[in-house]
Write a protein that holds these residues in place. Structure first.
Motif, PDB file in Angstrom:
ATOM      1  N   ILE A  21       0.844  -1.191   0.000  1.00 51.02           N
ATOM      2  CA  ILE A  21       0.000   0.000   0.000  1.00 51.02           C
ATOM      3  C   ILE A  21       0.880   1.242   0.000  1.00 51.02           C
ATOM      4  CG2 ILE A  21      -0.272   0.057   2.531  1.00 51.02           C
ATOM      5  CD1 ILE A  21      -3.215   0.998   1.981  1.00 51.02           C
ATOM      6  N   VAL A  22       0.505   2.218  -0.808  1.00 52.24           N
ATOM      7  CA  VAL A  22       1.228   3.491  -0.919  1.00 52.24           C
ATOM      8  C   VAL A  22       0.366   4.609  -0.350  1.00 52.24           C
ATOM      9  CG1 VAL A  22       2.404   5.097  -2.478  1.00 52.24           C
ATOM     10  CG2 VAL A  22       2.336   2.648  -3.029  1.00 52.24           C
ATOM     11  N   ASP A  23       0.967   5.442   0.491  1.00 50.35           N
ATOM     12  CA  ASP A  23       0.331   6.641   1.052  1.00 50.35           C
ATOM     13  C   ASP A  23      -1.061   6.339   1.634  1.00 50.35           C
ATOM     14  OD1 ASP A  23       2.583   8.036   0.421  1.00 50.35           O
ATOM     15  OD2 ASP A  23       1.713   9.187  -1.221  1.00 50.35           O
ATOM     16  N   PRO A  24      -1.090   5.547   2.733  1.00 52.06           N
ATOM     17  CA  PRO A  24      -2.352   4.994   3.238  1.00 52.06           C
ATOM     18  C   PRO A  24      -3.171   5.962   4.091  1.00 52.06           C
ATOM     19  CG  PRO A  24      -0.553   4.253   4.609  1.00 52.06           C
ATOM     20  CD  PRO A  24       0.076   5.047   3.490  1.00 52.06           C
ATOM     21  N   PHE A  25      -3.611   7.042   3.478  1.00 48.75           N
ATOM     22  CA  PHE A  25      -4.502   7.996   4.139  1.00 48.75           C
ATOM     23  C   PHE A  25      -5.930   7.474   4.028  1.00 48.75           C
ATOM     24  CE2 PHE A  25      -6.862  12.211   3.340  1.00 48.75           C
ATOM     25  CZ  PHE A  25      -7.163  12.390   4.684  1.00 48.75           C
ATOM     26  N   LEU A  26      -6.391   6.795   5.086  1.00 48.90           N
ATOM     27  CA  LEU A  26      -7.731   6.217   5.107  1.00 48.90           C
ATOM     28  C   LEU A  26      -8.572   6.853   6.209  1.00 48.90           C
ATOM     29  CD1 LEU A  26      -6.695   2.471   4.586  1.00 48.90           C
ATOM     30  CD2 LEU A  26      -7.405   4.128   2.847  1.00 48.90           C
ATOM     31  N   THR A  27      -8.076   6.832   7.431  1.00 47.99           N
ATOM     32  CA  THR A  27      -8.788   7.468   8.534  1.00 47.99           C
ATOM     33  C   THR A  27      -8.850   8.972   8.315  1.00 47.99           C
ATOM     34  OG1 THR A  27      -8.018   5.747  10.058  1.00 47.99           O
ATOM     35  CG2 THR A  27      -8.832   7.788  11.031  1.00 47.99           C
ATOM     36  N   GLY A  28     -10.057   9.530   8.309  1.00 48.26           N
ATOM     37  CA  GLY A  28     -10.220  10.961   8.079  1.00 48.26           C
ATOM     38  C   GLY A  28     -10.283  11.358   6.623  1.00 48.26           C
ATOM     39  N   ASN A  29     -10.152  10.402   5.724  1.00 45.49           N
ATOM     40  CA  ASN A  29     -10.216  10.668   4.290  1.00 45.49           C
ATOM     41  C   ASN A  29     -11.678  10.565   3.836  1.00 45.49           C
ATOM     42  OD1 ASN A  29     -10.160  10.599   1.495  1.00 45.49           O
ATOM     43  ND2 ASN A  29      -8.649   8.967   1.347  1.00 45.49           N
ATOM     44  N   PRO A  30     -12.289  11.656   3.398  1.00 44.16           N
ATOM     45  CA  PRO A  30     -13.702  11.600   2.997  1.00 44.16           C
ATOM     46  C   PRO A  30     -13.957  10.713   1.795  1.00 44.16           C
ATOM     47  CG  PRO A  30     -12.743  13.720   2.400  1.00 44.16           C
ATOM     48  CD  PRO A  30     -11.724  13.022   3.248  1.00 44.16           C
ATOM     49  N   GLN A  31     -12.916  10.373   1.041  1.00 46.17           N
ATOM     50  CA  GLN A  31     -13.075   9.498  -0.122  1.00 46.17           C
ATOM     51  C   GLN A  31     -12.769   8.034   0.188  1.00 46.17           C
ATOM     52  OE1 GLN A  31     -10.571  10.735  -3.360  1.00 46.17           O
ATOM     53  NE2 GLN A  31     -12.006  12.293  -4.064  1.00 46.17           N
ATOM     54  N   ALA A  32     -12.243   7.739   1.359  1.00 45.24           N
ATOM     55  CA  ALA A  32     -11.677   6.417   1.626  1.00 45.24           C
ATOM     56  C   ALA A  32     -12.662   5.291   1.323  1.00 45.24           C
ATOM     57  CB  ALA A  32     -11.207   6.325   3.068  1.00 45.24           C
ATOM     58  N   ALA A  33     -12.157   4.293   0.609  1.00 43.16           N
ATOM     59  CA  ALA A  33     -12.985   3.149   0.223  1.00 43.16           C
ATOM     60  C   ALA A  33     -12.910   2.016   1.236  1.00 43.16           C
ATOM     61  CB  ALA A  33     -12.533   2.630  -1.141  1.00 43.16           C
ATOM     62  N   ALA A  34     -12.060   2.148   2.255  1.00 40.91           N
ATOM     63  CA  ALA A  34     -11.912   1.085   3.247  1.00 40.91           C
ATOM     64  C   ALA A  34     -11.324   1.670   4.518  1.00 40.91           C
ATOM     65  CB  ALA A  34     -11.003  -0.018   2.712  1.00 40.91           C
ATOM     66  N   ARG A  35     -11.499   0.953   5.602  1.00 41.93           N
ATOM     67  CA  ARG A  35     -10.847   1.283   6.868  1.00 41.93           C
ATOM     68  C   ARG A  35      -9.526   0.521   6.947  1.00 41.93           C
ATOM     69  NH1 ARG A  35     -16.083   0.078   8.238  1.00 41.93           N
ATOM     70  NH2 ARG A  35     -15.424  -1.910   9.170  1.00 41.93           N
ATOM     71  N   ASP A  52      -2.078  13.684   4.760  1.00 41.80           N
ATOM     72  CA  ASP A  52      -2.911  13.025   3.759  1.00 41.80           C
ATOM     73  C   ASP A  52      -2.134  12.004   2.934  1.00 41.80           C
ATOM     74  OD1 ASP A  52      -1.525  15.198   2.598  1.00 41.80           O
ATOM     75  OD2 ASP A  52      -2.993  15.391   0.979  1.00 41.80           O
ATOM     76  N   HIS A  53      -0.913  11.683   3.358  1.00 36.18           N
ATOM     77  CA  HIS A  53      -0.109  10.630   2.722  1.00 36.18           C
ATOM     78  C   HIS A  53       0.458   9.679   3.783  1.00 36.18           C
ATOM     79  CE1 HIS A  53      -0.133  12.380  -1.389  1.00 36.18           C
ATOM     80  NE2 HIS A  53      -0.476  13.435  -0.668  1.00 36.18           N
ATOM     81  N   TRP A  54       1.005  10.226   4.862  1.00 36.18           N
ATOM     82  CA  TRP A  54       1.448   9.428   6.018  1.00 36.18           C
ATOM     83  C   TRP A  54       0.264   8.651   6.589  1.00 36.18           C
ATOM     84  CZ3 TRP A  54       4.922   7.208   8.997  1.00 36.18           C
ATOM     85  CH2 TRP A  54       4.699   7.061  10.360  1.00 36.18           C
ATOM     86  N   GLY A  55      -0.845   9.341   6.818  1.00 40.33           N
ATOM     87  CA  GLY A  55      -2.108   8.711   7.168  1.00 40.33           C
ATOM     88  C   GLY A  55      -1.996   7.629   8.223  1.00 40.33           C
ATOM     89  N   ASP A  56      -2.383   6.404   7.841  1.00 41.01           N
ATOM     90  CA  ASP A  56      -2.420   5.253   8.748  1.00 41.01           C
ATOM     91  C   ASP A  56      -1.179   4.383   8.649  1.00 41.01           C
ATOM     92  OD1 ASP A  56      -5.249   5.413   9.898  1.00 41.01           O
ATOM     93  OD2 ASP A  56      -5.652   5.524   7.754  1.00 41.01           O
ATOM     94  N   ALA A  57      -0.073   4.931   8.162  1.00 38.82           N
ATOM     95  CA  ALA A  57       1.138   4.123   7.974  1.00 38.82           C
ATOM     96  C   ALA A  57       1.550   3.422   9.257  1.00 38.82           C
ATOM     97  CB  ALA A  57       2.281   4.992   7.454  1.00 38.82           C
TER      98      ALA A  57
END
Length: 224
Positions: A21-35, A52-57
């Protein structure tokens, strides 16, 4: 070889044995397709330290994923509990069974949400499943893309949002340098400041002789 767009600039890919996975910004991402808990990853790649790139790393790292990034980002992660890291600098390459990861130049800035300096931002070229995928991270148009293109790219994942990165016009110029077989626009429409029309960009890309593909969050490409 599967490539799944997860929203904004987050991209997951797998050749059936390695999941990355690259740049796993999921939490807080209004577009995120998965948790984060819904995604399995053996390797996490971070192009730069912005939230918005470090995200959930770190979440993936604490679950055992190997973090591949620059020295400052891997050090930051280790101080916060990451156990497996590979520190690279621009031009550095990490080899693994079935592929490799190479950091390439990007023009941007890089700091963590807490203000800690995140080192030089990068893009990344990933060789997996016999395909080379370029994820540009956040970048302006830069001449070095000509040399990145000489690696022979199947897919280029390019930001088109403008304001903080290339806009569609500059991304089209990037295609002339990169010469990929396919382009997938990323980093647009997540926030008001980066609103763009991906369909117009794809139509223009195809006039440049490059196949364009708009992926909605959660959609996949099969390469092969």
């Amino acid at each position: 070889m599967q490539l799944r767009f997860l929203g904004h600039a987050a991209v997951w890919m797998s050749d059936g044995s390695i999941r990355l996975i690259v740049d796993p910004f999921l939490t807080g991402n209004p577009q995120a397709a998965a948790r984060p808990e819904e995604i399995a990853a053996d390797i996490v790649v971070v192009t730069h330290a912005h939230g918005d790139h470090w995200g959930d790393a770190l979440t993936f790292c604490k679950r055992g994923a190997l973090l591949v990034s620059n020295f400052e980002i891997t050090n930051y992660a280790e101080r916060r509990g990451a156990k497996r890291v590979c520190s690279l600098n621009t031009g550095g390459r990490y080899d693994f069974a079935g592929g490799w990861i190479k950091l390439v130049p990007a023009w941007h800035s890089s700091s963590f949400p807490d203000g800690t300096y995140g080192g030089m931002p990068t893009g990344v070229v990933i060789s997996l499943g016999g395909k080379k995928i370029y994820h540009a991270g956040d970048t302006a148009l830069l001449a070095e893309m000509e040399f990145i293109g000489k690696l022979g790219l199947e897919v280029a994942l390019l930001p088109i949002g403008g304001t903080y990165t290339m806009d569609p016009e500059d991304a089209l110029q990037a295609l002339e340098l990169l010469k990929p077989k396919m382009v997938v626009p990323i980093h647009y429409n997540t926030f008001p400041a980066i609103q763009q029309d991906p369909d117009a960009f794809i139509a223009a890309a195809e006039r440049y002789g490059v196949e364009g593909k708009k992926l909605r969050p959660g959609e996949e490409l099969t390469l092969g």
